[in-house]
Design an enzyme around this catalytic site. Structure first.
Site, mmCIF file in Angstrom:
data_model
loop_
_atom_site.group_PDB
_atom_site.id
_atom_site.type_symbol
_atom_site.label_atom_id
_atom_site.label_comp_id
_atom_site.label_asym_id
_atom_site.label_seq_id
_atom_site.Cartn_x
_atom_site.Cartn_y
_atom_site.Cartn_z
ATOM 1 N N THR A 1 9.567 69.206 13.565
ATOM 2 C CA THR A 1 10.211 68.784 12.345
ATOM 3 C C THR A 1 10.619 69.373 11.475
ATOM 4 O O THR A 1 8.834 69.396 11.062
ATOM 5 C CB THR A 1 10.887 67.689 12.787
ATOM 6 N N LYS B 1 4.094 52.400 9.365
ATOM 7 C CA LYS B 1 4.715 52.549 10.711
ATOM 8 C C LYS B 1 3.634 51.662 11.861
ATOM 9 O O LYS B 1 4.181 51.105 12.972
ATOM 10 C CB LYS B 1 4.187 53.546 11.430
ATOM 11 N N TYR C 1 0.735 55.444 5.017
ATOM 12 C CA TYR C 1 1.844 56.600 6.708
ATOM 13 C C TYR C 1 1.848 55.046 7.247
ATOM 14 O O TYR C 1 2.975 54.719 8.225
ATOM 15 C CB TYR C 1 2.262 57.401 7.009
ATOM 16 N N ASN D 1 15.578 54.568 12.940
ATOM 17 C CA ASN D 1 14.418 56.063 12.517
ATOM 18 C C ASN D 1 14.272 56.903 11.871
ATOM 19 O O ASN D 1 13.042 57.516 11.497
ATOM 20 C CB ASN D 1 15.300 57.461 13.704
#
Ligand code: NAP
Length: 252
Positions: free
Chosen positions: A191, A160, A156, A89
């Site tokens: 987060t 992913k 990114y 993760n």
């Protein structure tokens, strides 16, 4: 308690989604190997889990280091007798810039943390999962690039998307060994990384508006979906890119 007698390894456990998942897994009876770079935050989480009656060990390190990936599995096997669940993760946001301004070094670092490290984790986790007679391997991908092409997030998004390809290939490769391999695709989640993207009132409003539910997730909400994939609740789910995105995919 649906993870009783299970041993789970979680990377990125020092913060956000990984932290929330570690707490939920521990509450569901799993013994945990906690990974992240921040040793102090991992130690605090370990203490919290133990205070709640759980069992955990913390092994700080960098997911880009293959020796660390190997050591995490060795710790699960050595301390707890085997490995049933691995949640790869840990993630890195990378440069938020138009593509021509992204340096090769920044591109490479983003792919190293998000994609190559996921492969390195799986490489060492799969034999341990097979030795246990099967298990659950889970990766964290994202809605970014999958359903919404955010400008300025090329590295990114590409890293992913690679994780989804890795998930599907490994699911096909390891299904007959009883290993289920899935990716979770969270929507915007509150987060530290989420707050790095939603870094102004305008950005927060825009990101919320992308979600059919009109809000972003808490890490605890994402953790519940990871629990589904990790446990027998998801016993016939493999090769999935599971969107837990508050309806980003249907809000156009
Ligand atoms: P976060 O709170 O910032 O957590 C990121 C975690 O990754 C931290 O525990 C961090 O550990 C770890 N990490 C980063 N680089 C690492 C490295 N080189 N080696 C080891 N660990 C490393 O962010 P989060 O939102 O929970 O992110 C978790 C995952 O969800 C990531 O893969 C992210 O891409 C994905 N995701 C997030 C969102 C969102 O909106 N938040 C949406 C979709 C997907 P240390 O700080 O200890 O190094």
């Amino acid at each position: 308690m649906i993870l009783t007698n299970k041993v789970a390894l979680i990377t990125g456990a020092s913060s956000g989604i990984g932290h929330a998942t570690a707490r939920l897994f521990a509450q569901q009876g799993a013994r945990l190997v906690l990974a992240g770079r921040d040793a102090a935050r991992l130690a605090t989480l370990k203490t919290l889990i133990e205070r709640e009656g759980g069992q955990a060990l913390a092994l700080p390190g960098d997911v880009r280091d293959e020796a660390h990936a190997k050591a995490l599995v060795a710790a699960a096997v050595g301390e707890f007798g085997g490995l049933d669940i691995a949640f790869n993760n840990a993630g890195h946001l990378g440069p938020m810039l138009p593509a021509p301004q992204i340096t090769l070094a920044d591109w490479q670092q983003t792919l190293d943390v998000n994609l190559t490290a996921a492969f390195l984790g799986a490489k060492h986790q799969l034999p341990a999962l097979v030795a246990r007679g099967g298990g659950a391997l889970i990766f964290t991908s994202t809605f970014v690039g999958h359903t919404v092409g955010f400008p300025g997030m090329a590295a990114y998004a590409a890293s992913k998307a690679g994780v989804i390809g890795l998930t599907k290939a490994l699911a096909a490769e390891y299904g007959e060994h009883g290993v289920r391999v899935n990716a979770i695709l969270p929507g915007g989640t509150d987060t530290p990384m989420g707050r790095e993207v939603a870094n102004s009132p305008e950005a927060i409003a825009h990101i919320r508006s992308l979600h059919a539910l009109g809000r972003i997730a808490t890490p605890e909400e994402i953790a519940k979906s990871v629990l589904y994939l990790a446990s027998d609740l998801g016993s016939f789910t493999t090769g999935a890119a599971l969107m837990v995105d508050g309806g980003v995919s249907v809000k156009r």
